[in-house]
Write an enzyme that holds these catalytic residues in place. Structure first.
Site, PDB file in Angstrom:
ATOM      1  N   ARG A 101      44.332  43.824  46.487  1.00 23.07           N
ATOM      2  CA  ARG A 101      44.759  43.765  45.300  1.00 23.07           C
ATOM      3  C   ARG A 101      44.937  44.979  44.479  1.00 23.07           C
ATOM      4  O   ARG A 101      43.584  45.450  44.379  1.00 23.07           O
ATOM      5  CB  ARG A 101      44.487  42.569  44.642  1.00 23.07           C
ATOM      6  CG  ARG A 101      44.873  41.106  45.195  1.00 23.07           C
ATOM      7  CD  ARG A 101      44.505  40.025  44.311  1.00 23.07           C
ATOM      8  NE  ARG A 101      43.118  39.721  44.766  1.00 23.07           N
ATOM      9  CZ  ARG A 101      42.474  38.926  43.851  1.00 23.07           C
ATOM     10  NH1 ARG A 101      43.017  37.951  43.081  1.00 23.07           N
ATOM     11  NH2 ARG A 101      40.934  38.850  44.565  1.00 23.07           N
ATOM     12  N   LYS A 104      32.108  41.233  28.295  1.00 27.61           N
ATOM     13  CA  LYS A 104      32.541  41.559  29.452  1.00 27.61           C
ATOM     14  C   LYS A 104      33.706  42.416  29.475  1.00 27.61           C
ATOM     15  O   LYS A 104      33.912  43.239  30.225  1.00 27.61           O
ATOM     16  CB  LYS A 104      33.192  40.234  29.931  1.00 27.61           C
ATOM     17  CG  LYS A 104      34.012  40.390  31.212  1.00 27.61           C
ATOM     18  CD  LYS A 104      33.444  40.825  32.404  1.00 27.61           C
ATOM     19  CE  LYS A 104      34.162  41.017  33.486  1.00 27.61           C
ATOM     20  NZ  LYS A 104      34.223  40.058  34.744  1.00 27.61           N
ATOM     21  N   ASP A 115      39.377  23.453  44.507  1.00 30.56           N
ATOM     22  CA  ASP A 115      40.352  24.417  44.448  1.00 30.56           C
ATOM     23  C   ASP A 115      41.720  23.698  44.814  1.00 30.56           C
ATOM     24  O   ASP A 115      41.823  22.884  45.608  1.00 30.56           O
ATOM     25  CB  ASP A 115      39.966  25.589  45.569  1.00 30.56           C
ATOM     26  CG  ASP A 115      40.890  26.738  45.357  1.00 30.56           C
ATOM     27  OD1 ASP A 115      40.102  27.761  44.922  1.00 30.56           O
ATOM     28  OD2 ASP A 115      41.991  26.698  45.654  1.00 30.56           O
ATOM     29  N   GLU A 143      32.836  42.504  43.607  1.00 34.02           N
ATOM     30  CA  GLU A 143      33.233  41.946  45.083  1.00 34.02           C
ATOM     31  C   GLU A 143      32.553  42.941  46.110  1.00 34.02           C
ATOM     32  O   GLU A 143      32.149  44.024  45.922  1.00 34.02           O
ATOM     33  CB  GLU A 143      34.751  42.212  45.155  1.00 34.02           C
ATOM     34  CG  GLU A 143      35.575  41.159  44.503  1.00 34.02           C
ATOM     35  CD  GLU A 143      37.050  41.344  44.964  1.00 34.02           C
ATOM     36  OE1 GLU A 143      37.406  41.690  45.995  1.00 34.02           O
ATOM     37  OE2 GLU A 143      37.978  40.778  44.013  1.00 34.02           O
ATOM     38  N   CYS A 177      40.610  42.957  38.880  1.00 37.80           N
ATOM     39  CA  CYS A 177      39.782  42.950  37.560  1.00 37.80           C
ATOM     40  C   CYS A 177      40.105  43.977  36.667  1.00 37.80           C
ATOM     41  O   CYS A 177      40.723  43.778  35.573  1.00 37.80           O
ATOM     42  CB  CYS A 177      38.363  42.675  37.853  1.00 37.80           C
ATOM     43  SG  CYS A 177      37.983  41.020  38.519  1.00 37.80           S
ATOM     44  N   LYS A 197      38.371  49.105  47.963  1.00 31.97           N
ATOM     45  CA  LYS A 197      37.002  49.707  47.948  1.00 31.97           C
ATOM     46  C   LYS A 197      36.257  49.043  49.357  1.00 31.97           C
ATOM     47  O   LYS A 197      36.891  48.055  49.625  1.00 31.97           O
ATOM     48  CB  LYS A 197      36.203  49.183  46.806  1.00 31.97           C
ATOM     49  CG  LYS A 197      35.768  48.042  46.539  1.00 31.97           C
ATOM     50  CD  LYS A 197      34.620  47.733  45.445  1.00 31.97           C
ATOM     51  CE  LYS A 197      34.180  46.434  45.344  1.00 31.97           C
ATOM     52  NZ  LYS A 197      33.295  46.117  44.292  1.00 31.97           N
ATOM     53  N   ASN A 220      33.959  46.495  31.672  1.00 33.07           N
ATOM     54  CA  ASN A 220      34.722  46.900  32.617  1.00 33.07           C
ATOM     55  C   ASN A 220      35.785  47.830  31.962  1.00 33.07           C
ATOM     56  O   ASN A 220      36.164  49.011  32.876  1.00 33.07           O
ATOM     57  CB  ASN A 220      35.759  45.603  32.881  1.00 33.07           C
ATOM     58  CG  ASN A 220      35.235  44.724  33.968  1.00 33.07           C
ATOM     59  OD1 ASN A 220      34.180  45.030  34.682  1.00 33.07           O
ATOM     60  ND2 ASN A 220      36.098  43.668  34.427  1.00 33.07           N
ATOM     61  N   GLU A 242      31.237  36.446  34.006  1.00 29.05           N
ATOM     62  CA  GLU A 242      30.570  37.053  35.119  1.00 29.05           C
ATOM     63  C   GLU A 242      30.600  38.304  35.255  1.00 29.05           C
ATOM     64  O   GLU A 242      31.577  39.133  34.863  1.00 29.05           O
ATOM     65  CB  GLU A 242      31.227  36.364  36.526  1.00 29.05           C
ATOM     66  CG  GLU A 242      32.737  36.460  36.590  1.00 29.05           C
ATOM     67  CD  GLU A 242      33.224  38.018  37.109  1.00 29.05           C
ATOM     68  OE1 GLU A 242      32.445  38.447  37.465  1.00 29.05           O
ATOM     69  OE2 GLU A 242      34.643  37.948  36.636  1.00 29.05           O
TER      70      GLU A 242
HETATM   71  C1  UDX Z   1      34.520  44.935  38.531  1.00 30.86           C
HETATM   72  C2  UDX Z   1      33.443  44.944  37.827  1.00 30.86           C
HETATM   73  O1  UDX Z   1      32.405  45.622  38.396  1.00 30.86           O
HETATM   74  C3  UDX Z   1      32.438  43.566  37.938  1.00 30.86           C
HETATM   75  O2  UDX Z   1      31.348  43.539  37.075  1.00 30.86           O
HETATM   76  C4  UDX Z   1      33.596  42.568  37.382  1.00 30.86           C
HETATM   77  O3  UDX Z   1      32.978  41.213  37.247  1.00 30.86           O
HETATM   78  C5  UDX Z   1      34.775  42.600  38.387  1.00 30.86           C
HETATM   79  O4  UDX Z   1      35.220  44.054  38.289  1.00 30.86           O
HETATM   80  P1  UDX Z   1      35.018  45.124  41.366  1.00 30.86           P
HETATM   81  O5  UDX Z   1      36.569  44.976  41.077  1.00 30.86           O
HETATM   82  O6  UDX Z   1      34.693  44.136  42.356  1.00 30.86           O
HETATM   83  O7  UDX Z   1      34.097  44.624  40.116  1.00 30.86           O
HETATM   84  O8  UDX Z   1      35.089  46.373  41.584  1.00 30.86           O
HETATM   85  P2  UDX Z   1      33.973  47.762  41.326  1.00 30.86           P
HETATM   86  O9  UDX Z   1      32.639  47.964  42.142  1.00 30.86           O
HETATM   87  O10 UDX Z   1      33.396  47.607  39.924  1.00 30.86           O
HETATM   88  O11 UDX Z   1      34.848  48.854  41.601  1.00 30.86           O
HETATM   89  C6  UDX Z   1      35.938  49.192  40.601  1.00 30.86           C
HETATM   90  C7  UDX Z   1      36.812  50.133  41.103  1.00 30.86           C
HETATM   91  O12 UDX Z   1      36.262  51.499  40.840  1.00 30.86           O
HETATM   92  C8  UDX Z   1      37.143  50.278  42.659  1.00 30.86           C
HETATM   93  O13 UDX Z   1      38.548  50.757  42.993  1.00 30.86           O
HETATM   94  C9  UDX Z   1      36.105  51.441  43.192  1.00 30.86           C
HETATM   95  O14 UDX Z   1      36.473  51.999  44.300  1.00 30.86           O
HETATM   96  C10 UDX Z   1      36.399  52.412  42.042  1.00 30.86           C
HETATM   97  N1  UDX Z   1      35.135  53.138  41.927  1.00 30.86           N
HETATM   98  C11 UDX Z   1      34.013  52.732  41.751  1.00 30.86           C
HETATM   99  C12 UDX Z   1      35.382  54.639  42.016  1.00 30.86           C
HETATM  100  O15 UDX Z   1      36.450  55.192  42.152  1.00 30.86           O
HETATM  101  N2  UDX Z   1      34.068  55.403  41.855  1.00 30.86           N
HETATM  102  C13 UDX Z   1      32.811  55.189  41.652  1.00 30.86           C
HETATM  103  O16 UDX Z   1      31.862  55.611  41.598  1.00 30.86           O
HETATM  104  C14 UDX Z   1      32.923  53.436  41.432  1.00 30.86           C
END
Ligand code: UDX
Length: 445
Positions: free
Chosen positions: A346, A222, A55, A173, A278, A339, A226, A169
């Site tokens: 971010r 991917k 890194d 998170e 993401c 979350k 998303n 991937e």
């Molecule tokens: C996401 C994808 O899930 C993961 O597979 C990818 O590789 C990276 O992006 P992440 O950004 O860690 O992961 O968060 P995720 O758990 O997917 O939640 C995304 C957002 O949706 C969060 O802001 C969360 O609060 C929101 N969310 C999720 C809701 O508002 N309601 C839900 O029921 C689920």
């Protein structure tokens, strides 16, 4: 690995299938020690491989070498500490050192939005490491890169002996280690079946369907995942907004929805909108890809538009409970991360909420279990109770489970008025009303 799905058919293969090499320890390089890179590095070490991770951030590298992480990720610190101590995981700043003896090099670099959508940093690093890659090794694009990037990188690399393979991937998170070690699927995109099977072999202890396909299909898988997740949350937030108006209860509606196996119960919780590093970036990239290809993807643009309105809906609820204005009043906010389970702020709707409250003249007092130091422009409280001291309204912005079990009588005593806007539907509305609170959730009558 139980099953292999190729472009044209699904076959069940045995552990001794000649296309899958027996699981042997190999030397692996991981470029980038963010959430994706570090999880990939530590989990590959956990699967028995020897991993070097590089890194550019010298401080991060020094901390990692001492087993310390600069972000919260369930179970990752233990894995890093264990494998650093065993010598199976090491960290450095030099990419050439990392790739120097690696049979597989994983690119786990950030791919921020650029005006033309090119993965600039990835391309820059590919040029740098190209001459140092081991003969006949495999370069793996694990970062989310625009469709077609794996082929661009193969050409840019100028190393016919090194196959560039896409292996996106799917790590959430806060659950990244679990998602790596118990994946729902492993997707490998390559036009070279031999390279794809070699890469599949390093994941062979994992029990998951393996999809082997071409690079563009892997990259698109991917983005589609998303985009679908974001659309699902936007859909449920739109239904919740409708529930608010017509007097239906989103909690029962989503229960009824989620029991249908075609829909499923996950990702159906309304909230202040989807955030994080993401989703917004990937969806913007997919919209750009669609526009560039002349394909109308207005569904996705609408999912983004609904999301952009969601923070405003929460602000309206706060203004409503506060009697129309929060100017010169204190707003307490629980949670600032995008979350629960992460320290990542971010694209956090909570951060956006705090900024809107401040713009409306409120003094904002925040508490979050991952907030070590103060945040600029906001008063940072040492605990959730202190955040409520003198507040006219409390906003639950992140769904940390610990907020459910607090002493709400104590919270109420500290506040000027017992008002709560629960932007995550985390609290029990009946118990809150019993404790004398005016309560507003999202889509709860
Ligand atoms: C996401 C994808 O899930 C993961 O597979 C990818 O590789 C990276 O992006 P992440 O950004 O860690 O992961 O968060 P995720 O758990 O997917 O939640 C995304 C957002 O949706 C969060 O802001 C969360 O609060 C929101 N969310 C999720 C809701 O508002 N309601 C839900 O029921 C689920």
């Amino acid at each position: 690995m139980d099953t292999v799905e190729t472009q044209s058919h699904l076959t069940t293969i045995q552990q001794n299938d000649p296309r899958l090499r027996r699981h042997v320890a190999v030397d692996v390089a991981v470029i980038g020690a963010g959430c994706v890179g570090l999880t990939t590095a530590a989990c590959l070490a956990h699967l028995g491989h020897r991993v070097r991770c590089s890194d550019i951030d010298a401080e991060r590298v020094a901390r990692l070498a001492a087993g310390e992480l600069d972000f919260v990720e369930e179970g990752l610190d233990q894995l890093v500490q264990e494998h650093v101590a065993l010598g199976s995981l090491s960290f450095g700043r030099d990419n050439a050192w990392a790739v120097g003896n690696a049979e597989f090099t994983f690119l786990c670099l950030p791919t921020p939005e650029t005006p033309d959508g090119r993965p600039d940093l990835v391309e820059h690093v590919v040029t740098e490491i190209g001459p140092h890659l081991v003969q006949d090794s495999i370069l793996v694009t694990r970062s989310t890169v625009p469709v077609g990037s794996t082929e661009v990188i193969q050409r840019l690399l100028g190393r016919p002996d090194v196959a560039v393979v896409s292996n996106p991937e799917f790590l959430r998170e806060g659950a990244a280690v679990e998602d790596f070690l118990q994946p729902h699927r492993v997707v490998i995109g390559s036009d070279d079946e031999g390279a794809a099977m070699r890469l599949a072999s390093i994941f062979s202890p994992l029990s998951a369907p393996l999809i082997i396909t071409d690079p563009r299909t892997a990259e698109m898988t991917k983005y589609a995942a998303n985009a679908f997740l974001a659309t699902k949350v936007s859909f449920v937030n739109a239904i919740a907004a409708l529930c608010d108006v017509v007097g239906a209860d989103i909690r029962q509606v989503t229960r009824g929805l989620g029991l249908d196996p075609r829909i499923g119960p996950a990702f159906l919780t309304p909230g202040p909108g989807w955030g994080g590093p993401c989703l917004a970036k990937d969806i913007a990239s997919l919209v750009r890809t669609a526009e560039g290809a002349g394909v109308d993807f207005s569904l996705l643009r609408e999912a983004v538009a609904i999301n952009e309105k969601q923070v405003g809906r929460v602000v309206d609820k706060v203004l409503h409970l506060a009697g129309g204005s929060i100017a010169e009043r204190r707003v307490a906010m629980w949670g600032v991360t995008f979350k629960a389970g992460t320290s990542d702020r971010r694209h956090s709707p909570a951060v956006e909420l705090a900024a809107r409250f401040a713009n409306l003249g409120a003094s904002v007092s925040v508490y979050d279990p991952t907030l070590g130091s103060s945040l600029s422009g906001m008063h940072t409280a040492a605990d959730p109770y202190a955040a409520c001291d003198g507040a006219a309204v409390l906003v639950v912005a992140t769904e940390w489970p610990e907020f459910q079990t607090l002493d709400f009588d104590k919270v109420g005593m500290l506040m000027k008025r017992r008002c709560v806007v629960d932007a995550r539907n985390l609290l029990d509305p009946v118990a809150m009303k019993r404790a004398g609170f005016a309560y507003e959730g999202i889509g709860i009558p």
